[in-house]
Design a protein around this motif. Structure first.
Motif, PDB file in Angstrom:
ATOM      1  N   SER A 280      -7.818  -0.096 -20.463  1.00  0.00           N
ATOM      2  CA  SER A 280      -7.741   1.367 -20.457  1.00  0.00           C
ATOM      3  C   SER A 280      -7.193   1.877 -19.127  1.00  0.00           C
TER       4      SER A 280
ATOM      5  N   ASP B 286      -3.716   3.967 -18.547  1.00  0.00           N
ATOM      6  CA  ASP B 286      -3.745   5.254 -17.836  1.00  0.00           C
ATOM      7  C   ASP B 286      -2.788   5.262 -16.646  1.00  0.00           C
TER       8      ASP B 286
ATOM      9  N   GLU C  48      -0.543   2.756 -25.541  1.00  0.00           N
ATOM     10  CA  GLU C  48      -1.715   3.632 -25.506  1.00  0.00           C
ATOM     11  C   GLU C  48      -2.482   3.582 -26.819  1.00  0.00           C
ATOM     12  N   GLY C  49      -1.770   3.761 -27.935  1.00  0.00           N
ATOM     13  CA  GLY C  49      -2.439   3.726 -29.231  1.00  0.00           C
ATOM     14  C   GLY C  49      -3.018   2.364 -29.539  1.00  0.00           C
TER      15      GLY C  49
ATOM     16  N   TRP D 151      -4.153   0.140 -27.399  1.00  0.00           N
ATOM     17  CA  TRP D 151      -5.381  -0.136 -26.650  1.00  0.00           C
ATOM     18  C   TRP D 151      -6.543   0.708 -27.156  1.00  0.00           C
ATOM     19  N   ASP D 152      -6.261   1.892 -27.664  1.00  0.00           N
ATOM     20  CA  ASP D 152      -7.311   2.679 -28.316  1.00  0.00           C
ATOM     21  C   ASP D 152      -7.882   1.904 -29.504  1.00  0.00           C
ATOM     22  N   ASP D 153      -7.006   1.207 -30.233  1.00  0.00           N
ATOM     23  CA  ASP D 153      -7.465   0.377 -31.351  1.00  0.00           C
ATOM     24  C   ASP D 153      -8.434  -0.694 -30.870  1.00  0.00           C
TER      25      ASP D 153
ATOM     26  N   ALA E  98     -10.357  -0.674 -28.248  1.00  0.00           N
ATOM     27  CA  ALA E  98     -11.635  -0.063 -27.879  1.00  0.00           C
ATOM     28  C   ALA E  98     -12.465   0.259 -29.121  1.00  0.00           C
ATOM     29  N   ALA E  99     -11.807   0.730 -30.181  1.00  0.00           N
ATOM     30  CA  ALA E  99     -12.518   1.072 -31.416  1.00  0.00           C
ATOM     31  C   ALA E  99     -13.057  -0.181 -32.104  1.00  0.00           C
TER      32      ALA E  99
ATOM     33  N   HIS F  88      -5.472  -2.298 -37.446  1.00  0.00           N
ATOM     34  CA  HIS F  88      -4.748  -2.581 -36.206  1.00  0.00           C
ATOM     35  C   HIS F  88      -3.660  -3.628 -36.422  1.00  0.00           C
TER      36      HIS F  88
END
Length: 249
Positions: A130, A134, A185-186, A188-190, A192-193, A213
């Motif tokens: 993350s 960022d 970005e998307g 890495w959001d996956d 984390a989820a 994913h």
């Protein structure tokens, strides 16, 4: 010498010290060079050359080449010997389908154990990823992504899944590459989820999120095939600083 660099010559096998048979060490070396494009599709692999590079007889070399043929990296033909296979789009997509099923199974089992002994490492890894996104440090992402999926496999508690997934990720690394920056970005959001579901012990949710994913990866590769008409072997890739393979990205 094969590829663009000399092979690191392993010592003759010692049953008390070597964690792998010599044939596997040689196969690992050749496989890595095929995946990274150091040895290009269509290149002939000579037994005598490899044996000399590694300081061994032809017997473990022949066994290593047979192993790589069974994995799909090489083609062995009578009189001609071994050549690096040109991956077809159909085989590449089939490999991705198998890999997706295994990744989903690993995520479900990892959730059953709530991450097990890998839980803390997964949390730290997601935090690192993350921060990298960022700060737009995209060069750091491929290694973190690969490590995330390795740890999910470890968290499954099933050594067979760990071993087989490593093989299929290697194949997908070899066969496909897609632009990372647009997806980082998307993606890495996956991750984390997926981890959130694993730590919550929700097998169904972890499996569904992993499936969604990895389906995105398949879709990206299908678009590539539609545009290019073929798989993208490592030899034709740009540097990994801007691209990465799609082995569970």
């Amino acid at each position: 010498m094969i590829g663009d660099r000399p092979a690191a010559p392993p010592a003759e096998p010692d049953a008390t010290h070597s964690p792998k048979p010599l044939r596997d060490l040689i196969a690992d070396s050749i496989r890595e060079q095929v995946i990274t494009g150091a040895i290009k599709p269509g290149r002939r692999i000579r037994e005598d050359e490899i044996a000399q590079d590694h300081g061994v007889s032809r017997v473990p070399v022949r066994e290593a080449l047979q192993k790589l043929e069974s994995e799909g990296y090489l083609t062995l033909t009578r009189y001609r010997g071994a050549t690096v296979t040109m991956p077809s789009a159909e085989r590449a997509l089939q490999a991705m389908e198998v890999r997706r099923g295994l990744e989903v199974m690993a995520a479900r089992l990892a959730a059953r154990a709530r991450g097990g002994p890998a839980a803390a490492q997964l949390v730290r890894l997601v935090e690192r990823g993350s921060r990298a996104v960022d700060e737009r440090r995209y060069k750091a992402i491929p290694e973190l992504v690969s490590r995330f999926h390795e740890l999910v496999a470890v968290a499954s508690g099933n050594p067979e899944i760990v071993q087989i997934l490593a093989l299929y990720r290697g194949k997908v690394d070899w066969m496909f590459s897609v632009d990372l920056e647009d997806r980082a970005e998307g993606s890495w959001d996956d991750h984390a989820a997926i981890l959130e579901a694993i730590l919550a012990g929700d097998e169904e949710l972890a499996g569904r999120r992993m499936d969604e994913h990895t389906s995105k990866d398949e879709d990206a590769c299908r678009r590539h095939v539609h545009q290019e008409g073929t798989a993208a072997p490592a030899a034709g890739r740009r540097a990994r600083s801007t691209r990465t393979s799609t082995g569970g990205r």
